[in-house]
Write an enzyme that holds these catalytic residues in place. Structure first.
Site, short mmCIF file in Angstrom:
data_model
loop_
_atom_site.label_atom_id
_atom_site.label_comp_id
_atom_site.label_asym_id
_atom_site.label_seq_id
_atom_site.Cartn_x
_atom_site.Cartn_y
_atom_site.Cartn_z
N ASN A 40 2.04 -14.22 3.48
CA ASN A 40 2.76 -12.95 3.46
C ASN A 40 4.03 -13.01 4.29
O ASN A 40 5.08 -12.49 3.91
CB ASN A 40 1.86 -11.82 3.99
N ARG A 368 2.61 -9.81 -14.83
CA ARG A 368 2.34 -11.11 -14.20
C ARG A 368 1.29 -11.84 -15.04
O ARG A 368 0.14 -11.41 -15.12
CB ARG A 368 1.85 -10.95 -12.76
N ARG A 398 8.73 -10.82 -9.68
CA ARG A 398 9.13 -11.79 -8.65
C ARG A 398 8.11 -12.91 -8.49
O ARG A 398 6.92 -12.68 -8.32
CB ARG A 398 9.34 -11.08 -7.32
N HIS A 428 6.54 -2.12 -15.46
CA HIS A 428 5.44 -2.50 -14.58
C HIS A 428 4.11 -1.96 -15.09
O HIS A 428 3.06 -2.20 -14.49
CB HIS A 428 5.74 -1.95 -13.16
N ARG A 562 -2.79 0.79 1.22
CA ARG A 562 -3.07 -0.57 1.66
C ARG A 562 -1.97 -1.17 2.52
O ARG A 562 -2.22 -1.77 3.56
CB ARG A 562 -3.28 -1.49 0.45
N HIS A 590 -6.08 -2.86 -4.79
CA HIS A 590 -4.91 -2.85 -5.67
C HIS A 590 -4.87 -1.64 -6.60
O HIS A 590 -3.87 -1.41 -7.27
CB HIS A 590 -4.91 -4.15 -6.50
#
Length: 685
Positions: A40, A368, A398, A428, A562, A590
């Site tokens: 991260n 993704r 990304r 998205h 989160r 998530h």
């Protein structure tokens, strides 16, 4: 009244570090949390640090145009947090985790010399395996500007001189972890496992790499580069695929944003590297001997007792791998909780659609894409079976751009209609639509999820997946895909009116604000009012202000956030009724849930959108209302089980996230375990 997003994110990453400090977690899982923390942080330097560096150079006038404006001392605050967190990381590793490994007959040679007893085996490994990947680069004292080192790749800088010469020169030596792995393991006859960094093996044999030189010093370092893709909207609008492919070739050569160097590196070497890579002093960070400790995730340890027990997903009470999934969805909406439930029903949804003779069309949005992508293969099969298949692929996801491009080309070659990104906006949403036709009867089957169509991340991201045939949802999905297939952003002013789904750039923001305002009115009438929201990030000022207004009115607001949280709870006369919790556990939280009101009057929503400005204004997100009361209750029950998480996970007004001190995090209660146990109990009934 707003927390800084980067400070909040750093507090989230510290919360991950706290998991590594928790002695109740299996040892290898603690190393995994160290790996996540390190990974991260690398992304932070690749993406956010260049922006912070830009902020620090702004005039007051320009800084105040940013909403909310960053503090003048923001960079100092960030650097202080980074230094303190990295210090804790090092203390935890050396004082606790490495000794714990040794107690399990595993020795990781971290800052320890390789014992002579391994000379022959290490020598054989170096000359037969490792040496083939080594590519030394000699440099001069000024570091040529056209010298490009890989992004986030570790190197050794070696100071050396030719024999019988006082003239000092330097060379870079790559540490080839992508080819050779980071570690080399040897198990001795007594059963002890010895694990070595290949960095140290290279240092040991540096005199063989530079056989005609005298070695004076060896120090490790790495360069982090700006990894955001700066897409030219005007050019990309003509051919976004070509534009992104071009940018991807240049990403690894982006502007350097950080030099991380080994402690003890002479100032002259630091200055030489800083000058050569055009870095300022505030972009230089002293580290330890080893970088990229995200590699801890690949420690070659196979002792299952040191990891979480193997996870077996609960069986959904209505589904199994052999079910005709479409016939089940026709009778009742299906909700899957991933990874507590198997992801196989989602794969079956696409696989069965590919071969069903009644299926006419399939449409899906992909953000993704997994490397080994079963869904793409199903879509390819569907196209070859004569079905009309439309796939919208977001090329600006990304770090997944290249993989998305690869699969897009394969599907297009097979006859799938591929629609690529819009230049100025990301798609998205996580939605799919299957249309079946039997004679004159048309039937739609919809999928709306909170996570990507990705069977790899489905193993450790918590998400919700809804499968439905509800006519209002199907109609809105058809309308959405109509716009996407025509490469049109489905905005109201372009004639797109959604009656059920909430779509960003259309009705999403207005609907969320209306639901918050409605709870204010409910409270004023003396009726039970509440707001429960679970998202990854909460940053949008407009939404925060509406939540503050609801709090001032007296509405009870429970938030599970989160990562980034710019809302500050517990401020007198502003946010007294707001409580915010953060959950970090075995799986990455998530899912996105929005619950307004209670009992039979409640409105429950789920979907892809976080409460980020980019999500509400610069992306196409999809949130669906839950029209099945039993599923709405199930999602609220899921939220309520997570709300039982202990106070250690609670944010406070004085501190964006009050994280536990060492030893305090005891996992007295795990909502993830509770959810898993509950879903298994339903299956057993």
């Amino acid at each position: 009244m707003y927390s800084n997003r980067d400070i909040s994110w750093l507090s989230f990453n510290y919360r991950i570090l706290c998991e590594a400090k928790d002695q109740s977690i299996p040892l290898m899982e603690r190393f995994r949390f160290l790996s996540i923390f390190s990974s991260n942080l690398d992304e932070f330097f690749r993406v956010r640090f260049p922006i912070l560096n830009l902020y620090s150079n702004l005039t007051d006038k320009l800084r105040n145009k940013i909403v909310p404006p960053p503090s003048k001392n923001l960079m100092k605050e960030v650097q202080y947090l980074l230094d303190s967190q990295l210090n804790e990381f090092g203390q935890l590793l050396t004082n606790e985790l490495l000794p714990a490994l040794e107690n399990n007959n595993i020795i990781l040679y971290y800052n320890k010399a390789i014992p002579p007893q391994f000379d022959l085996e290490i020598r054989d490994y170096f000359f037969s395996k490792l040496l083939s990947f080594i590519q030394p680069i000699f440099i001069n004292a000024t570091l040529s500007k056209d010298l490009l080192l890989g992004n986030n790749i570790q190197y050794l800088i070696v100071s050396l001189s030719q024999q019988n010469s006082d003239l000092l020169t330097h060379a870079f030596v790559n540490i080839p972890t992508e080819k050779a792995g980071r570690f080399h393991s040897i198990v001795t006859s007594d059963g002890t496992q010895h694990i070595f960094f290949i960095d140290d093996i290279l240092r040991l044999f540096m005199d063989k790499i530079f056989a005609r030189f005298t070695i004076h010093s060896i120090f490790s370092f790495k360069i982090t580069r700006d990894s955001d893709l700066d897409i030219n909207d005007e050019t990309a609008s003509k051919n976004i695929l070509a534009e992104i492919e071009k940018k991807l070739l240049k990403r690894e050569n982006g502007m350097p944003t950080r030099l991380l160097y080994e402690a003890g590196m002479p100032l002259a070497l630091q200055k030489m590297l800083a000058f050569g890579f055009e870095l300022s002093n505030k972009q230089l960070f002293e580290g330890r001997k080893y970088h990229n400790l995200s590699d801890f995730a690949s420690l070659p340890i196979s002792n299952s007792k040191l990891s979480f027990p193997a996870f077996v997903p609960a069986k959904h009470q209505l589904l199994n791998d052999h079910t005709d999934i479409f016939s089940i969805i026709e009778t009742k909406d299906i909700l899957l909780h991933i990874p507590y439930h198997s992801y196989n029903p989602i794969l079956s949804f696409f696989n069965q659609a590919a071969i069903d003779p009644e299926v006419e069309t399939i449409a899906v949005t992909l953000y993704r894409v997994a490397d080994n992508f079963h869904i793409a293969n199903a879509l390819i099969s569907a196209a070859k079976n004569g079905k009309k298949v439309t796939v919208f692929i977001e090329l600006k996801a990304r770090f997944d751009e290249a993989n998305n491009i690869k699969w897009g080309k394969q599907m297009k070659k097979a006859g799938v209609k591929i629609v690529y990104s819009f230049p100025k906006i990301k798609v998205h949403s996580k939605v799919a639509l299957v249309i079946k036709r039997n004679q004159n009867t048309k039937k739609g089957y919809g999928y709306i999820g909170t996570g990507n169509f990705n069977e790899n991340t489905a193993k450790y991201y918590t998400d919700h997946c809804l499968l439905t045939t509800h006519s209002k949802i199907i109609s809105d999905l058809e309308l959405l895909f109509d716009g996407l297939s025509k490469e049109v952003i489905p905005e109201k002013n372009k004639g797109y009116v959604f009656n059920t789904l909430l779509i960003s750039k259309n009705n999403l923001l207005d609907c969320l604000k209306a639901e918050i305002n409605n709870q204010i009115e409910v409270h004023k009438k003396g009726l039970p009012a509440s707001i429960k929201i679970k998202v990854n990030n909460l940053e949008d000022k407009e939404i925060i202000d509406h939540l503050y207004a609801a709090s001032v009115a007296g509405v009870k607001i429970d938030l599970i956030v989160r990562s980034i949280c710019c809302l500050v709870p517990g401020i007198a006369n502003v946010s007294e009724t707001i409580t915010v919790k953060r959950i970090v556990d075995r799986f990455l939280e998530h899912s996105r849930l929005f619950i307004f009101g209670s009992n039979l009057e409640k409105q429950v929503y789920m979907g892809s959108a976080d409460l980020m400005t980019r999500s509400l204004h610069k992306r196409i997100e999809v949130i669906t209302p839950i029209l099945d009361l039993s599923i709405a209750n199930e999602l609220e029950n899921n939220f309520d089980m997570q709300w039982l998480e202990p106070l250690e996970n609670q944010f406070t007004a004085s501190q964006p996230s009050q994280d536990p001190k060492e030893g305090e995090l005891q996992h007295r209660y795990s909502s993830q375990q509770s959810i898993y146990t509950f879903l298994n109990s339903i299956t057993d009934e």
